[in-house]
Each structure stands twice: as C-alpha cells, then as structure tokens.
Design an enzyme around this catalytic site. Structure first.
Site, PDB file in Angstrom:
ATOM      1  CG  ASN A  10      13.213 -10.323  -1.211  1.00  0.00           C
ATOM      2  OD1 ASN A  10      13.558 -11.664  -1.205  1.00  0.00           O
ATOM      3  ND2 ASN A  10      12.121 -10.277  -0.676  1.00  0.00           N
ATOM      4  N   GLY A 215      -4.282   0.670   7.137  1.00  0.00           N
ATOM      5  CA  GLY A 215      -3.731   1.777   6.224  1.00  0.00           C
ATOM      6  C   GLY A 215      -4.383   3.062   6.773  1.00  0.00           C
ATOM      7  CG  ASP A 245       8.478  -4.882   6.011  1.00  0.00           C
ATOM      8  OD1 ASP A 245       7.690  -5.423   6.393  1.00  0.00           O
ATOM      9  OD2 ASP A 245       8.773  -4.577   4.981  1.00  0.00           O
TER      10      ASP A 245
HETATM   11  O1  RIB Z   1       7.295  -5.160   2.818  1.00  0.00           O
HETATM   12  C1  RIB Z   1       8.307  -4.795   1.626  1.00  0.00           C
HETATM   13  C2  RIB Z   1       9.173  -5.924   1.116  1.00  0.00           C
HETATM   14  O2  RIB Z   1       8.329  -6.996   0.609  1.00  0.00           O
HETATM   15  C3  RIB Z   1       9.834  -5.469   0.103  1.00  0.00           C
HETATM   16  O3  RIB Z   1      11.210  -4.707   0.556  1.00  0.00           O
HETATM   17  C4  RIB Z   1       9.892  -6.720  -0.941  1.00  0.00           C
HETATM   18  O4  RIB Z   1      11.441  -7.421  -0.952  1.00  0.00           O
HETATM   19  C5  RIB Z   1       8.957  -7.754  -0.221  1.00  0.00           C
HETATM   20  O5  RIB Z   1       9.599  -8.517   0.437  1.00  0.00           O
END
Ligand code: RIB
Length: 292
Positions: A10, A215, A245
């Site tokens: 994205n 968290g 991520d």
């Molecule tokens: O986890 C963060 C991501 O969630 C962002 O970079 C955004 O694009 C969404 O996909």
C-alpha cells in the site's frame, strides 16, 4: 529455507493530527507524508532485515514500480510480484495522533490476486519453505490450499481481522500471529480478559503455535499447554504503524532458524520497540545490527 510472503502493498498517506476526525467534522492535518506500507510489504522488509531469504508475491498497479525497487533495495525478491494494468496499487489513509493511529484501507490491486496468479507463484517452493500471509489480499483460501499441497509450513497473521477469516481453511495453518483483538475474534471469546482468551485459544487450536502480542503487556507464545510470556519494553511511541509487522518478521526469522520461541519473542520485542519510535511503516523497521 525460503519465505514466500504473499501479501499486500500500500501507499500509506499519513496525516499527523491534533485529534482523530469524527463524524460531521472537517479538520486540517498538521503534517503529511507518503510512505511505503501494507502489512505484506512491511513484513517482507522486516524478514529481510532480520536476515531471511524472502520472496514477496503480490500485485501492484502500473503506478507501483517504486515498490519493486524498494523491495529489491532490501534484497527481497520480486519474481512473483506482478503489475495489474487495470487497477491501481492499494493505499491506506492513516491518521496519527499522540503515537496512536487509525487506518482506512483501499485494497486496489491487492484484491485482484486471482487463481492464475496463485497457480503461477508456487513452482519454486516446497517442504522446508514457509508461506506467510496476512488478511489484506484476495484468493486467500487458494493460497493456503496451494501452500499446503506443496508441503510448506504456513504462518498466518490474521490482521486486519474480519469474519471472512472463518471461511478460510484455518486447519492448514501452523502458526497464527495475532494481537489481542484478533485473538479474541479467533478464539470466539466473549471476554476480553487475556487469560480467558489464551485458554480458549488453547482449546480451539490445540495443535497450533500461536504468537499473541498485547501491546504494553508484552507478548506470548502458546503451543498446547506451553505458554511463554515476554514483557514489553517501555519506550515513548511516536507512531505505532508497522509495530505488529516488525514483530511478525523478526519473530519468524528467529524462530524458524533457531526454534527457540523465547529468544524469538525477545528479538521481536526489541525490534518493534524501535519501530514505534520512528515515523512511517516500512521505513521505521530497524536493521538487525541496530537491535543487537
Ligand atoms: O500494519 C501497518 C499497515 O497496515 C500499514 O502500512 C497500512 O498500509 C496497513 O496495511
């Protein structure tokens, strides 16, 4: 071992806000930036920075060459990342305020992954390799089935959580990676109490490995009756985007290579504590040497 990350990409439009916009309100941002993001892309960058051999499969629009260059810059292979002539690259609108965020997603080409693309992607992979997926692309059921057919181990980060997840063949998943909200959904728990959720997960997914991040309350690794907990590190968050991520990428990189869940939790905790101290998504993910 190769990691095939079949995931989203994205353009993140990030607005710094004094407060999050609410219904009937029009407000100005106090800052704006565009970054590379998408849970898929962020996790590929995290895995590669943690030293893994990563192939990113996915779909961008004709406007998406920058993503290919960006992934290649961090040694992520893009042989299975294709351009869609009819659909623009996905994007996210992200408001950031006092270290928290809220996100609107537009799937774009991420939602155009079809059976042909899935079929064309798996030739180079087999047992001994890992498939990683998140919940931001189309054809998820086909991807999971194909990876299983090839004998691959499967890790599923169920973010963002929605009811579609329960239509996928979840029995094929080996490792679930969830935050507390996703865990509550996955466990189908009425209670938001973390112990209650863990106990439900243990019953429902007794044969799975589960990584649960909570968290400020740290993170857990759960496998049957075995539960390992790691405390969070206390840092001042600037922007939490891509913290999950980063955790996913660094946990998997360490766990897949060393098989030590406690060590993997420790590394992932440190990595994501660095990510939240920087602005943006992929760009805030640290290098392994910085963590060490
Ligand atoms: O986890 C963060 C991501 O969630 C962002 O970079 C955004 O694009 C969404 O996909």
């Amino acid at each position: 071992m190769k990691v095939l990350n079949f995931g989203s990409l994205n353009y993140d439009h990030v607005y710094e806000m004094e407060h999050f916009v609410v219904a009937k309100e029009t407000i100005s941002s106090i800052g704006y930036a565009r970054h590379f993001g998408g849970k898929g892309l962020n996790q590929s960058i995290a895995l590669a920075k943690a030293g893994m051999d990563v192939y990113h499969a996915g779909r961008v629009g004709n406007d998406g060459q920058d993503f290919i260059d960006y992934l290649n810059k961090y040694n992520v292979k893009t042989d299975y990342l294709i351009k869609d002539n009819n659909e623009a690259t996905g994007h996210a609108i992200i408001q950031v305020c006092k270290g928290e965020n809220c996100i609107i997603l537009h799937g774009g080409s991420n939602q155009k992954i079809d059976a042909k693309q899935v079929e064309d992607t798996f030739d180079n992979f087999g047992s001994g390799d890992l498939l990683l997926v998140q919940n931001e692309i189309s054809s998820m059921d086909l991807i999971l089935k194909k990876a299983h057919e090839k004998g691959m181990r499967i890790a599923f980060n169920t973010a963002p959580m929605d009811s579609k997840i329960f239509t996928y063949p979840l029995e094929l998943v080996d490792i679930f990676i969830v935050n507390e909200v996703e865990a509550q959904g996955l466990a189908d728990s009425d209670s938001s109490d973390i112990d209650a959720i863990i106990s439900k997960l243990q019953n429902k997914y007794a044969d799975k490995e589960i990584v649960l991040t909570v968290g400020e309350k740290g993170a857990y690794f759960i496998k049957g009756s075995e539960v390992i907990h790691e405390d969070a590190l206390k840092v001042v968050a600037v922007d939490t985007t891509a913290a999950g991520d980063t955790f996913t990428g660094f946990f998997l990189a360490s766990y897949l290579v060393n098989g030590d869940a406690r060590e993997a939790l420790k590394l992932a905790t440190k990595a994501s504590a660095i990510t939240v101290q920087g602005a943006g998504a992929a760009q805030s993910i640290p290098e392994l040497k910085d963590i060490k």
